[in-house]
Design a protein around this motif. Structure first.
Motif, PDB file in Angstrom:
ATOM      1  N   TYR A  68     -10.284  14.325 -43.976  1.00  0.00           N
ATOM      2  CA  TYR A  68      -9.929  14.411 -42.553  1.00  0.00           C
ATOM      3  C   TYR A  68      -8.598  13.741 -42.210  1.00  0.00           C
ATOM      4  O   TYR A  68      -7.728  14.379 -41.608  1.00  0.00           O
ATOM      5  N   PRO A  69      -8.384  12.469 -42.541  1.00  0.00           N
ATOM      6  CA  PRO A  69      -7.102  11.863 -42.142  1.00  0.00           C
ATOM      7  C   PRO A  69      -5.902  12.461 -42.872  1.00  0.00           C
ATOM      8  O   PRO A  69      -4.782  12.375 -42.382  1.00  0.00           O
ATOM      9  N   HIS A  98      -9.177  17.684 -30.982  1.00  0.00           N
ATOM     10  CA  HIS A  98      -9.668  16.321 -31.219  1.00  0.00           C
ATOM     11  C   HIS A  98     -10.935  16.047 -30.408  1.00  0.00           C
ATOM     12  O   HIS A  98     -11.869  15.402 -30.908  1.00  0.00           O
ATOM     13  N   MET A 148     -12.136   8.635 -36.173  1.00  0.00           N
ATOM     14  CA  MET A 148     -10.732   9.010 -36.410  1.00  0.00           C
ATOM     15  C   MET A 148     -10.258  10.041 -35.386  1.00  0.00           C
ATOM     16  O   MET A 148      -9.136   9.957 -34.874  1.00  0.00           O
ATOM     17  N   ASN A 152      -7.375   9.610 -32.564  1.00  0.00           N
ATOM     18  CA  ASN A 152      -6.272  10.574 -32.443  1.00  0.00           C
ATOM     19  C   ASN A 152      -6.181  11.116 -31.023  1.00  0.00           C
ATOM     20  O   ASN A 152      -5.087  11.325 -30.494  1.00  0.00           O
TER      21      ASN A 152
END
Length: 168
Positions: A68-69, A98, A148, A152
């Motif tokens: 994911y990141p 997001h 995360m 974001n």
């Protein structure tokens, strides 16, 4: 347009990648030994299937959390590419994505938590581990990915497609 240089993996990422490699090696060895025993000697190791299933589930969710990141999840570049010329539209789409990822992770975490609670009182048939260990990586991954995505969203961070894919 050249892709951005990639950052070297952190210590945690290297540790997680090593753990995933070890899980894959154990799964491959367990399945190989079981196949040889079944076809060569007419018997097998009963724990092989349970162990492989447990390790596979953990490996998949650990990999999803690592991906994911880095922006390595599936991306709809056909949707994003035309908006690159329209920064406001891309910013709106980014916020929407997001927010949807955060909401989806919350739902997955809630469902996984319910399965963990149910599995606390049950044991696997052969190895005897708590059945809660099967949905636990889904809970942990959804909490991590959701956090995360929420960060974001809060920072207004742009979409990181990571792979630099173009529409083909």
């Amino acid at each position: 347009m050249s892709p951005e240089p990639t950052r070297p993996p952190t210590r945690w990422q290297r540790a997680a990648q090593s753990l995933m490699a070890a899980m894959l090696a154990v799964m491959a060895l367990a399945v190989f030994v079981n196949v040889v025993l079944r076809y060569g000697f007419g018997s097998g190791v009963a724990a092989s299937e349970e162990l492989s299933r447990l390790l596979f589930v953990w490996m998949v969710f650990l990999g999803a959390t690592l991906a994911y990141p880095a922006g390595e999840h599936m991306a709809f570049t056909a949707l994003v590419a035309p908006l690159r010329r329209h920064p406001r539209g891309l910013a709106l789409l980014t916020r929407l994505i997001h927010a949807l990822v955060t909401a989806t992770c919350a739902m997955v975490a809630w469902g996984a938590w319910q399965q963990v609670v149910v599995g606390l009182d049950s044991r696997s048939t052969v190895l005897g581990y708590p059945v809660a260990l099967l949905p636990l990586p889904a809970l942990l991954a959804s909490v991590a990915i959701g956090a995360m995505a929420a960060a974001n969203l809060w920072r207004g961070r742009a979409l990181d497609l990571g792979h630099g894919a173009e529409v083909e």
